[in-house]
Design a protein around this motif. Structure first.
Motif, PDB file in Angstrom:
ATOM      1  N   GLU A 151      -4.895 -11.042   4.348  1.00 38.98           N
ATOM      2  CA  GLU A 151      -4.858  -9.226   5.434  1.00 38.98           C
ATOM      3  C   GLU A 151      -6.341  -8.633   5.745  1.00 38.98           C
ATOM      4  OE1 GLU A 151      -2.134  -7.840   1.091  1.00 38.98           O
ATOM      5  OE2 GLU A 151      -4.560  -8.536   0.339  1.00 38.98           O
ATOM      6  N   LEU A 152      -6.951  -9.439   5.654  1.00 34.45           N
ATOM      7  CA  LEU A 152      -8.920  -8.570   6.085  1.00 34.45           C
ATOM      8  C   LEU A 152      -7.992  -8.832   7.218  1.00 34.45           C
ATOM      9  CD1 LEU A 152     -11.649  -8.915   4.335  1.00 34.45           C
ATOM     10  CD2 LEU A 152     -10.471  -7.338   4.522  1.00 34.45           C
ATOM     11  N   ASP A 153      -7.815 -10.241   7.722  1.00 35.44           N
ATOM     12  CA  ASP A 153      -7.831 -11.289   9.314  1.00 35.44           C
ATOM     13  C   ASP A 153      -6.328 -10.540   9.825  1.00 35.44           C
ATOM     14  OD1 ASP A 153      -9.268 -13.509   8.933  1.00 35.44           O
ATOM     15  OD2 ASP A 153      -8.119 -14.745   8.199  1.00 35.44           O
ATOM     16  N   ASN A 154      -5.670  -9.663   9.548  1.00 24.93           N
ATOM     17  CA  ASN A 154      -4.549  -9.317  10.159  1.00 24.93           C
ATOM     18  C   ASN A 154      -4.572  -7.894   9.896  1.00 24.93           C
ATOM     19  OD1 ASN A 154      -2.735 -11.302  10.627  1.00 24.93           O
ATOM     20  ND2 ASN A 154      -2.766 -11.664   8.869  1.00 24.93           N
ATOM     21  N   LEU A 155      -6.037  -7.493   9.285  1.00 23.62           N
ATOM     22  CA  LEU A 155      -5.466  -5.597   9.300  1.00 23.62           C
ATOM     23  C   LEU A 155      -5.944  -4.473  10.475  1.00 23.62           C
ATOM     24  CD1 LEU A 155      -6.881  -3.470   6.806  1.00 23.62           C
ATOM     25  CD2 LEU A 155      -8.966  -3.867   7.490  1.00 23.62           C
ATOM     26  N   PHE A 156      -5.662  -4.901  11.450  1.00 21.57           N
ATOM     27  CA  PHE A 156      -5.622  -4.021  12.887  1.00 21.57           C
ATOM     28  C   PHE A 156      -4.556  -4.776  13.554  1.00 21.57           C
ATOM     29  CE2 PHE A 156     -10.690  -3.242  10.913  1.00 21.57           C
ATOM     30  CZ  PHE A 156      -9.759  -2.337  11.189  1.00 21.57           C
ATOM     31  N   ILE A 157      -3.468  -5.447  13.061  1.00 24.31           N
ATOM     32  CA  ILE A 157      -2.737  -5.495  13.712  1.00 24.31           C
ATOM     33  C   ILE A 157      -1.716  -4.111  13.545  1.00 24.31           C
ATOM     34  CG2 ILE A 157      -0.334  -7.563  14.207  1.00 24.31           C
ATOM     35  CD1 ILE A 157      -2.797  -9.938  13.388  1.00 24.31           C
ATOM     36  N   ARG A 158      -1.257  -4.189  14.547  1.00 26.25           N
ATOM     37  CA  ARG A 158       0.268  -3.102  14.272  1.00 26.25           C
ATOM     38  C   ARG A 158       0.793  -3.369  13.666  1.00 26.25           C
ATOM     39  NH1 ARG A 158       2.445  -0.065  19.375  1.00 26.25           N
ATOM     40  NH2 ARG A 158      -0.026   1.056  19.230  1.00 26.25           N
ATOM     41  N   TYR A 159       2.317  -2.270  13.151  1.00 27.23           N
ATOM     42  CA  TYR A 159       2.975  -3.071  11.736  1.00 27.23           C
ATOM     43  C   TYR A 159       2.779  -3.972  10.882  1.00 27.23           C
ATOM     44  CZ  TYR A 159       4.977  -0.425  15.557  1.00 27.23           C
ATOM     45  OH  TYR A 159       5.349   1.101  16.627  1.00 27.23           O
ATOM     46  N   TYR A 160       1.301  -4.835  10.722  1.00 32.41           N
ATOM     47  CA  TYR A 160       1.321  -5.511   9.928  1.00 32.41           C
ATOM     48  C   TYR A 160       1.237  -4.913   8.390  1.00 32.41           C
ATOM     49  CZ  TYR A 160      -1.141  -8.692   6.286  1.00 32.41           C
ATOM     50  OH  TYR A 160      -1.617  -9.684   5.312  1.00 32.41           O
ATOM     51  N   ARG A 161       1.631  -5.510   6.818  1.00 30.55           N
ATOM     52  CA  ARG A 161       1.725  -4.639   6.033  1.00 30.55           C
ATOM     53  C   ARG A 161       0.941  -5.860   5.080  1.00 30.55           C
ATOM     54  NH1 ARG A 161       2.838   0.835   4.493  1.00 30.55           N
ATOM     55  NH2 ARG A 161       3.537  -0.406   2.770  1.00 30.55           N
ATOM     56  N   GLY A 162       0.198  -5.896   3.555  1.00 37.54           N
ATOM     57  CA  GLY A 162       0.003  -6.907   3.503  1.00 37.54           C
ATOM     58  C   GLY A 162       1.398  -7.435   2.162  1.00 37.54           C
ATOM     59  N   GLU A 163       0.231  -8.149   1.225  1.00 37.41           N
ATOM     60  CA  GLU A 163       1.709  -8.873   0.345  1.00 37.41           C
ATOM     61  C   GLU A 163       2.265  -7.819  -0.339  1.00 37.41           C
ATOM     62  OE1 GLU A 163       0.241 -12.162  -1.487  1.00 37.41           O
ATOM     63  OE2 GLU A 163      -0.702 -13.300   0.508  1.00 37.41           O
ATOM     64  N   ASN A 164       0.998  -6.790  -1.363  1.00 40.66           N
ATOM     65  CA  ASN A 164       2.039  -5.848  -1.937  1.00 40.66           C
ATOM     66  C   ASN A 164       2.421  -4.501  -1.689  1.00 40.66           C
ATOM     67  OD1 ASN A 164       2.718  -4.803  -4.061  1.00 40.66           O
ATOM     68  ND2 ASN A 164      -0.144  -4.195  -5.156  1.00 40.66           N
ATOM     69  N   THR A 165       3.829  -5.033  -0.872  1.00 44.75           N
ATOM     70  CA  THR A 165       3.973  -3.324  -0.008  1.00 44.75           C
ATOM     71  C   THR A 165       5.339  -2.744  -0.723  1.00 44.75           C
ATOM     72  OG1 THR A 165       5.608  -5.248   1.126  1.00 44.75           O
ATOM     73  CG2 THR A 165       3.879  -4.701   2.239  1.00 44.75           C
ATOM     74  N   THR A 166       5.427  -3.612  -1.700  1.00 48.82           N
ATOM     75  CA  THR A 166       6.830  -3.131  -2.595  1.00 48.82           C
ATOM     76  C   THR A 166       6.359  -1.985  -3.760  1.00 48.82           C
ATOM     77  OG1 THR A 166       6.287  -4.810  -4.321  1.00 48.82           O
ATOM     78  CG2 THR A 166       7.691  -4.998  -3.201  1.00 48.82           C
ATOM     79  N   VAL A 167       5.014  -1.532  -4.046  1.00 46.83           N
ATOM     80  CA  VAL A 167       4.132  -0.666  -4.867  1.00 46.83           C
ATOM     81  C   VAL A 167       4.761   0.574  -4.665  1.00 46.83           C
ATOM     82  CG1 VAL A 167       2.711   0.505  -6.256  1.00 46.83           C
ATOM     83  CG2 VAL A 167       2.634  -2.499  -5.619  1.00 46.83           C
ATOM     84  N   LYS A 168       4.591   1.128  -3.040  1.00 47.29           N
ATOM     85  CA  LYS A 168       4.783   2.514  -2.706  1.00 47.29           C
ATOM     86  C   LYS A 168       5.053   2.306  -1.458  1.00 47.29           C
ATOM     87  CE  LYS A 168       3.487   5.714  -6.279  1.00 47.29           C
ATOM     88  NZ  LYS A 168       4.195   6.570  -6.304  1.00 47.29           N
ATOM     89  N   PRO A 169       5.065   3.325  -0.554  1.00 46.48           N
ATOM     90  CA  PRO A 169       5.237   3.311   0.949  1.00 46.48           C
ATOM     91  C   PRO A 169       3.967   4.026   1.541  1.00 46.48           C
ATOM     92  CG  PRO A 169       6.610   5.150   0.241  1.00 46.48           C
ATOM     93  CD  PRO A 169       6.009   4.570  -1.389  1.00 46.48           C
ATOM     94  N   GLU A 170       3.227   4.612   0.590  1.00 42.22           N
ATOM     95  CA  GLU A 170       2.013   5.526   0.880  1.00 42.22           C
ATOM     96  C   GLU A 170       0.785   4.461   1.132  1.00 42.22           C
ATOM     97  OE1 GLU A 170       3.141   6.048  -1.994  1.00 42.22           O
ATOM     98  OE2 GLU A 170       3.774   8.334  -2.089  1.00 42.22           O
ATOM     99  N   GLY A 171       0.105   5.056   2.013  1.00 42.87           N
ATOM    100  CA  GLY A 171      -1.070   4.209   2.008  1.00 42.87           C
ATOM    101  C   GLY A 171      -1.104   3.645   3.980  1.00 42.87           C
ATOM    102  N   SER A 172      -1.898   2.755   4.169  1.00 42.21           N
ATOM    103  CA  SER A 172      -1.600   1.885   5.003  1.00 42.21           C
ATOM    104  C   SER A 172      -1.656   0.492   5.618  1.00 42.21           C
ATOM    105  CB  SER A 172      -2.887   1.930   6.592  1.00 42.21           C
ATOM    106  OG  SER A 172      -2.606   3.843   6.735  1.00 42.21           O
TER     107      SER A 172
END
Length: 172
Positions: A151-172
């Motif tokens: 996740e850290l390696d991909n942090l600034f790649i456009r549209y990348y979202r980490g593994e835990n993306t099912t929780v809520k749409p808020e945040g980046s």
């Protein structure tokens, strides 16, 4: 968000449905919630377009940044979902005048705090502070689990979202 909007609107508008007033209000609340989410998505798309084409209108105004950020923290604590969470605010001064775009800064601060709350355990402590050592520094830190290396390696790649993306749409 369009599917629930359409589905509940159809339920409400169907003449043959014997829908109770309480149900209509419940369906209306769901429609409003999903409409607000659709508006957020459209605004995100607009912002992405503006950033990509260097067309972002920035409206800086001199304001007290301490009060501004303190109010963001208070908004989180007043939200029933986060009212029992540990969010602390500290500033060396009560008044630091600074020129900034309140809409864009609020969006950024909200995203960072939301990520700290959503992607960590409920006992995680979030600290928001403002320091004035060689400029103004806004520091948001937590004692949570952190991010995986991928996740850290991909942090600034456009549209990348980490593994835990099912929780809520808020945040980046």
């Amino acid at each position: 968000p369009l599917s629930p909007i359409k589905g509940y609107a159809e339920l409400i508008s169907t003449k043959s449905a014997e829908t109770e007033l309480e149900d209509i209000r419940k369906y209306g609340a769901i429609i409003l919630k999903n409409t607000a989410y659709a508006e957020e998505l459209i605004n995100d798309l607009k912002l992405t377009y503006q950033l990509k084409n260097e067309m972002l209108p920035i409206h800086n105004k001199v304001q007290n940044i301490v009060r501004f950020i303190k109010e963001i923290v208070i908004d989180f604590l007043n939200n029933p979902e986060y009212e029992l969470r540990n969010i602390y605010f500290y500033s060396e001064s009560e008044n630091i005048e600074f020129s900034f775009d309140s809409i864009l800064l609020k969006r950024a601060i909200n995203n960072i705090i939301a990520n700290a709350l959503i992607h960590n355990n409920k006992d995680t402590v979030v600290q928001v502070s403002i320091r004035t050592e060689s400029g103004i520094k806004i520091i948001i830190q937590d004692n949570g689990k952190g991010m995986k290396k991928e996740e850290l390696d991909n942090l600034f790649i456009r549209y990348y979202r980490g593994e835990n993306t099912t929780v809520k749409p808020e945040g980046s």
